[in-house]
Design an enzyme around this catalytic site. Structure first.
Site, PDB file in Angstrom:
ATOM      1  N   ASP A  13       0.799  -1.226   0.000  1.00  0.00           N
ATOM      2  CA  ASP A  13       0.000   0.000   0.000  1.00  0.00           C
ATOM      3  C   ASP A  13       0.834   1.280   0.000  1.00  0.00           C
ATOM      4  O   ASP A  13       0.354   2.330  -0.394  1.00  0.00           O
ATOM      5  CB  ASP A  13      -0.944   0.020   1.218  1.00  0.00           C
ATOM      6  CG  ASP A  13      -0.220  -0.239   2.528  1.00  0.00           C
ATOM      7  OD1 ASP A  13       1.017  -0.389   2.518  1.00  0.00           O
ATOM      8  OD2 ASP A  13      -0.888  -0.313   3.586  1.00  0.00           O
ATOM      9  N   HIS A  14       2.082   1.202   0.439  1.00  0.00           N
ATOM     10  CA  HIS A  14       2.899   2.423   0.545  1.00  0.00           C
ATOM     11  C   HIS A  14       3.621   2.745  -0.765  1.00  0.00           C
ATOM     12  O   HIS A  14       3.504   3.828  -1.302  1.00  0.00           O
ATOM     13  CB  HIS A  14       3.952   2.267   1.646  1.00  0.00           C
ATOM     14  CG  HIS A  14       3.430   2.436   3.031  1.00  0.00           C
ATOM     15  ND1 HIS A  14       2.490   1.611   3.574  1.00  0.00           N
ATOM     16  CD2 HIS A  14       3.735   3.338   3.996  1.00  0.00           C
ATOM     17  CE1 HIS A  14       2.236   2.007   4.814  1.00  0.00           C
ATOM     18  NE2 HIS A  14       2.981   3.047   5.092  1.00  0.00           N
ATOM     19  N   ASP A  22       3.925  -1.098  11.308  1.00  0.00           N
ATOM     20  CA  ASP A  22       3.432   0.217  10.932  1.00  0.00           C
ATOM     21  C   ASP A  22       2.812   0.828  12.183  1.00  0.00           C
ATOM     22  O   ASP A  22       2.051   0.158  12.893  1.00  0.00           O
ATOM     23  CB  ASP A  22       2.383   0.115   9.823  1.00  0.00           C
ATOM     24  CG  ASP A  22       2.100   1.489   9.270  1.00  0.00           C
ATOM     25  OD1 ASP A  22       2.645   1.829   8.212  1.00  0.00           O
ATOM     26  OD2 ASP A  22       1.353   2.241   9.931  1.00  0.00           O
ATOM     27  N   ARG A  53      -0.583  12.796  10.092  1.00  0.00           N
ATOM     28  CA  ARG A  53       0.727  13.405  10.388  1.00  0.00           C
ATOM     29  C   ARG A  53       0.957  14.615   9.508  1.00  0.00           C
ATOM     30  O   ARG A  53       0.705  14.553   8.302  1.00  0.00           O
ATOM     31  CB  ARG A  53       1.857  12.396  10.137  1.00  0.00           C
ATOM     32  CG  ARG A  53       1.874  11.348  11.195  1.00  0.00           C
ATOM     33  CD  ARG A  53       3.051  10.410  11.116  1.00  0.00           C
ATOM     34  NE  ARG A  53       2.939   9.538  12.267  1.00  0.00           N
ATOM     35  CZ  ARG A  53       3.271   8.259  12.292  1.00  0.00           C
ATOM     36  NH1 ARG A  53       3.772   7.690  11.212  1.00  0.00           N
ATOM     37  NH2 ARG A  53       3.116   7.571  13.391  1.00  0.00           N
ATOM     38  N   SER A  60       6.726   7.232  12.986  1.00  0.00           N
ATOM     39  CA  SER A  60       6.532   5.921  12.370  1.00  0.00           C
ATOM     40  C   SER A  60       7.304   4.807  13.050  1.00  0.00           C
ATOM     41  O   SER A  60       8.152   5.034  13.907  1.00  0.00           O
ATOM     42  CB  SER A  60       6.925   5.991  10.899  1.00  0.00           C
ATOM     43  OG  SER A  60       8.220   5.483  10.717  1.00  0.00           O
ATOM     44  N   ARG A 105       9.217   2.772  11.283  1.00  0.00           N
ATOM     45  CA  ARG A 105      10.246   2.328  10.335  1.00  0.00           C
ATOM     46  C   ARG A 105      11.571   2.017  11.028  1.00  0.00           C
ATOM     47  O   ARG A 105      12.181   2.886  11.647  1.00  0.00           O
ATOM     48  CB  ARG A 105      10.416   3.361   9.218  1.00  0.00           C
ATOM     49  CG  ARG A 105      10.864   4.722   9.658  1.00  0.00           C
ATOM     50  CD  ARG A 105      10.780   5.731   8.539  1.00  0.00           C
ATOM     51  NE  ARG A 105       9.394   6.089   8.274  1.00  0.00           N
ATOM     52  CZ  ARG A 105       8.979   7.269   7.813  1.00  0.00           C
ATOM     53  NH1 ARG A 105       9.850   8.207   7.535  1.00  0.00           N
ATOM     54  NH2 ARG A 105       7.715   7.513   7.609  1.00  0.00           N
TER      55      ARG A 105
HETATM   56  C1  MIC Z   1       3.995   6.432   8.253  1.00  0.00           C
HETATM   57  O1  MIC Z   1       2.820   6.743   8.332  1.00  0.00           O
HETATM   58  O2  MIC Z   1       4.921   7.160   8.623  1.00  0.00           O
HETATM   59  C2  MIC Z   1       4.344   5.048   7.711  1.00  0.00           C
HETATM   60  C3  MIC Z   1       4.980   5.240   6.421  1.00  0.00           C
HETATM   61  O3  MIC Z   1       3.165   4.316   7.539  1.00  0.00           O
HETATM   62  C4  MIC Z   1       5.250   4.378   8.743  1.00  0.00           C
HETATM   63  C5  MIC Z   1       5.860   3.136   8.292  1.00  0.00           C
HETATM   64  C6  MIC Z   1       7.001   3.315   7.364  1.00  0.00           C
HETATM   65  O4  MIC Z   1       7.807   4.229   7.528  1.00  0.00           O
HETATM   66  O5  MIC Z   1       7.113   2.479   6.469  1.00  0.00           O
HETATM   67  C7  MIC Z   1       4.596   4.103  10.091  1.00  0.00           C
HETATM   68  O6  MIC Z   1       3.729   4.831  10.484  1.00  0.00           O
HETATM   69  O7  MIC Z   1       5.039   3.200  10.829  1.00  0.00           O
HETATM   70 FE1  SF4 Z   2      -0.115   4.770   5.046  1.00  0.00          FE
HETATM   71 FE2  SF4 Z   2       1.161   5.497   7.281  1.00  0.00          FE
HETATM   72 FE3  SF4 Z   2      -0.309   7.237   5.908  1.00  0.00          FE
HETATM   73 FE4  SF4 Z   2      -1.486   5.328   7.206  1.00  0.00          FE
HETATM   74  S1  SF4 Z   2      -0.278   6.969   8.111  1.00  0.00           S
HETATM   75  S2  SF4 Z   2      -1.974   5.970   5.144  1.00  0.00           S
HETATM   76  S3  SF4 Z   2      -0.083   3.630   6.972  1.00  0.00           S
HETATM   77  S4  SF4 Z   2       1.553   6.230   5.205  1.00  0.00           S
END
Ligand code: MIC
Ligand code: SF4
Length: 643
Positions: free
Chosen positions: A64-65, A119, A379, A535, A537
């Site tokens: 999905d990312h 995630d 975010r 996140s 990550r």
């Molecule tokens: C995000 O919302 O920052 C992400 C991308 O979903 C991350 C995960 C990632 O960095 O792959 C998260 O929230 O954990």
């Molecule tokens: Fe995707 Fe993270 Fe955004 Fe949710 S917050 S839509 S998991 S990138």
């Protein structure tokens, strides 16, 4: 003494430790999820553990990312994940099927079960009464292999909801109100449990919006009871058999309590650049806007989309505004197509995006320079949108749609009467984009397909006797993982290539950091409070590991990032006296002598600043198990030693 719902689920899954707040506990994990940006690493780590089949009740991998395929990298990673899943017993949700949290809620989540996901927004599952926690990829790999997941036994905060939301005031406003009151670090070490009469007035997707964005509080997770509304939702998903009623005991004792009268809430927005910088529309004023993005795991349910379609019906997006909409899942998109709402959106001028994270992670739709963008996401960290000086406001879908038409920030209550929006009694169900794994007896027939972008991940060395290293970077408070390891369309395709992605480490703060750190060989990073928020990550730990960072000394850490540092074998240290932060400058040489000996003796270590000729104390808030991990050089080495 009665139990909270959190305590009930945690204690029924306890496999290590005792339910004493503040101490480390190990819990059995029933379900796991990964997404593609963290998934490649998680599955490489799972492979490295040598476990043939996952031992969980259900593990699912989502794509999905990284769905913007501007080169071979992402497509290769999708194929890699798909083939690993097929072989090792994991369900594979193909690109196009939707955002992990939305799809998991629809198709897999089960009240009362434990779920960890690579995630940070995994707590979305709390909307149906799961203990659903965001974790680093390595922790998810261990859980897939049948290992326990370790957390600090949390305090439980009761949010007592009373009243009922006024027309056009949304679930998003509830969580924004909680963020306003508690701040982005207010939830650290806590589970937020929603109770009270007001709960009954909220549908499952509304509850999921609230638990989803509980991640922004820094909370371990958030949870709602599982009740009649949960049953109806699961029934409409043809999964009534997954339902169990669950709630806290009436005499449950909570560590903290907050009251929110839903009837008194007003539409709110989180202003740049933090989700807790919350103001009412009246306070912000009728600001002119450039862009509106509707979607993300926070606000992309069918219910959200139906409200948006209702507002857009027969109208046209303001000429100065670009409106994009990404429905959260194939199910949502399908139903919008079937019931005509999609045509309404297209007609109004919306740019329809595929069901994926998209702009939320900077995969397209970056706003214009200094552009003001209203987003229904969770975010708004600086630079995350892909435009460094973009001004991102986090709002409800109702406010987003009303503003897209008006061209200025608009109070959705100006829309007049609100019709009743109801969830359908039956969702359109078609799991044809979820590929089940082959049976165990057939697993040897599946070849794992590895693209050239997949490089081995760095593994830490066992802890050195003495760490003597220069300070390669000093940063301030609230550094997010988007600062440490930025995402976006250009960098995300490098998620399976740590040497390459490391070239972008801390780019938002100091572009010369990666080169300098590599030249220094080993180094230490200094940070302020709530370091590593955001996140899950693990790249925000693996890239520093690759660049030779041996320790990070801060005023305080965010939960998942701190666990990721330990997993990567990097020491997460906090100043005993915060004033010592001011005495350190970039390039100072610090020494931590006899590290293991000091760690074995306790949780306080002495650091000598050799440049300044001074010593100061730092603390380390880790368990004995995590210390063993640090001695071994991270979780993978530790797992190899301890089986
Ligand atoms: C995000 O919302 O920052 C992400 C991308 O979903 C991350 C995960 C990632 O960095 O792959 C998260 O929230 O954990
Ligand atoms: Fe995707 Fe993270 Fe955004 Fe949710 S917050 S839509 S998991 S990138």
């Amino acid at each position: 003494m009665g139990l909270t719902l959190t305590e009930k689920i945690l204690s029924s899954h306890l496999v290590d430790g005792v339910m004493e707040k503040g101490t480390e506990i190990g819990i059995r994990i029933d379900q796991t999820l990964t997404q593609d940006a963290t998934g490649t690493m998680a599955y490489l780590e799972f492979e490295a553990m040598g476990v043939p089949r996952v031992k969980t009740e259900r593990s699912v991998a989502y794509i999905d990312h990284n769905t913007l395929q501007s080169g071979f990298e992402n497509a290769d990673d999708h194929r890699f994940i798909g083939s690993v899943c097929k072989k090792h017993g994991i369900y594979f949700s193909r690109p196009g099927n939707g955002i992990c949290h939305q799809v998991h809620l629809e198709r897999f989540g089960i009240p009362g079960k434990t779920l960890i996901g690579s995630d940070s927004h995994t707590p979305t599952g709390g909307g149906i009464g799961m203990i659903a926690i965001g974790a680093g990829g390595m922790d998810v790999a261990v859980a897939m292999g049948g290992g326990a997941y370790y957390i600090t036994c949390p305090k439980v905060v009761k949010v007592n909801l009373t009243g009922k939301l006024s027309p056009w005031v949304a679930a998003k406003d509830v969580i924004l109100e909680v963020l306003k009151r508690l701040s982005v670090k207010g939830g650290v070490g806590k589970v937020i449990e929603y109770c009270g009469e007001g709960v009954k007035t909220l549908s499952v997707p509304e509850r999921a919006t609230i638990t989803n964005m509980g991640a922004e509080l820094g909370a371990t997770t958030s949870i709602f009871p599982s009740d009649e509304i949960t049953r109806q939702f699961l029934k409409a998903q043809d999964r009534e058999d997954a339902y169990t009623p669950l709630s806290a005991d009436p005499d449950a004792v909570y560590d903290e309590e907050i009251e929110i009268n839903l009837s008194e809430l007003v539409p709110l927005a989180a202003c740049p650049h933090s989700p807790d910088n919350v103001k009412s529309v009246a306070e912000i004023g009728n600001m002119k806007i450039d862009q509106v993005c509707i979607g993300s795991c926070t606000n992309s349910s069918l219910l959200d989309m139906m409200k948006v379609a209702h507002i857009l019906k027969g109208k046209t997006v303001h000429p100065d505004v670009s409106l994009s909409i990404a429905p959260g899942s194939k199910q949502v998109l399908n139903m919008l197509a079937e019931n005509g709402a999609l045509a309404i959106m297209i007609d109004a001028g919306a740019r329809i995006l595929e069901s994926a994270c998209g702009p939320c992670i900077g995969m397209g739709q970056s706003p214009n320079s200094k552009g003001i963008s209203l987003r229904t996401f969770n975010r708004n960290f600086e630079g995350r949108s892909g435009t460094k000086d973009g001004q991102i406001y986090l709002v409800s879908p109702e406010m987003a749609a009303a503003s897209a038409l008006a061209g200025v920030l608009t109070d959705p209550r100006d829309l007049g009467d609100m019709p009743e929006f109801k969830l359908p009694e039956v969702f359109t169900i078609n799991d044809n984009m979820i590929v089940p794994p082959v049976s165990e007896s057939e697993m040897d027939t599946v070849e794992v397909l590895r693209g050239p972008n997949i490089k081995p991940f760095p593994v830490a060395e066992p802890l050195a006797e003495t760490i003597e290293a220069g300070v390669s970077l000093k940063v301030g408070d609230n550094i997010t993982t988007d600062h440490i390891m930025p995402a976006g369309a250009k960098i995300l395709p490098l998620r399976s290539n740590i040497p390459k992605i490391s070239e972008h480490c801390f780019a938002v703060c100091d572009e010369s950091f990666p080169k300098r750190a590599l030249e220094m060989g080993k180094s230490i990073v200094i940070g302020g409070s709530n370091y590593g928020q955001g996140s899950s990550r693990e790249h925000a730990a693996l890239a520093p590991l690759y660049l030779g960072v041996k320790a990070v000394i801060t005023k305080s850490f965010a939960r998942i990032h701190m666990a990721n540092l330990v997993n990567a074998g990097i020491l997460p240290l906090t100043f005993e006296n915060e004033a010592d932060y001011d005495t350190i400058d970039a390039a100072d040489v610090l020494e931590i002598a006899n590290v293991e000996k000091q760690l074995r003796a306790g949780n306080t270590l002495v650091v000598t600043n050799k440049t300044k000729g001074k010593s100061f104390n730092v603390n380390i808030a880790v368990s004995e198990r995590q210390k063993d991990m640090l001695y071994a050089g991270g979780l993978l080495n530790y797992t190899k030693i301890n089986g």
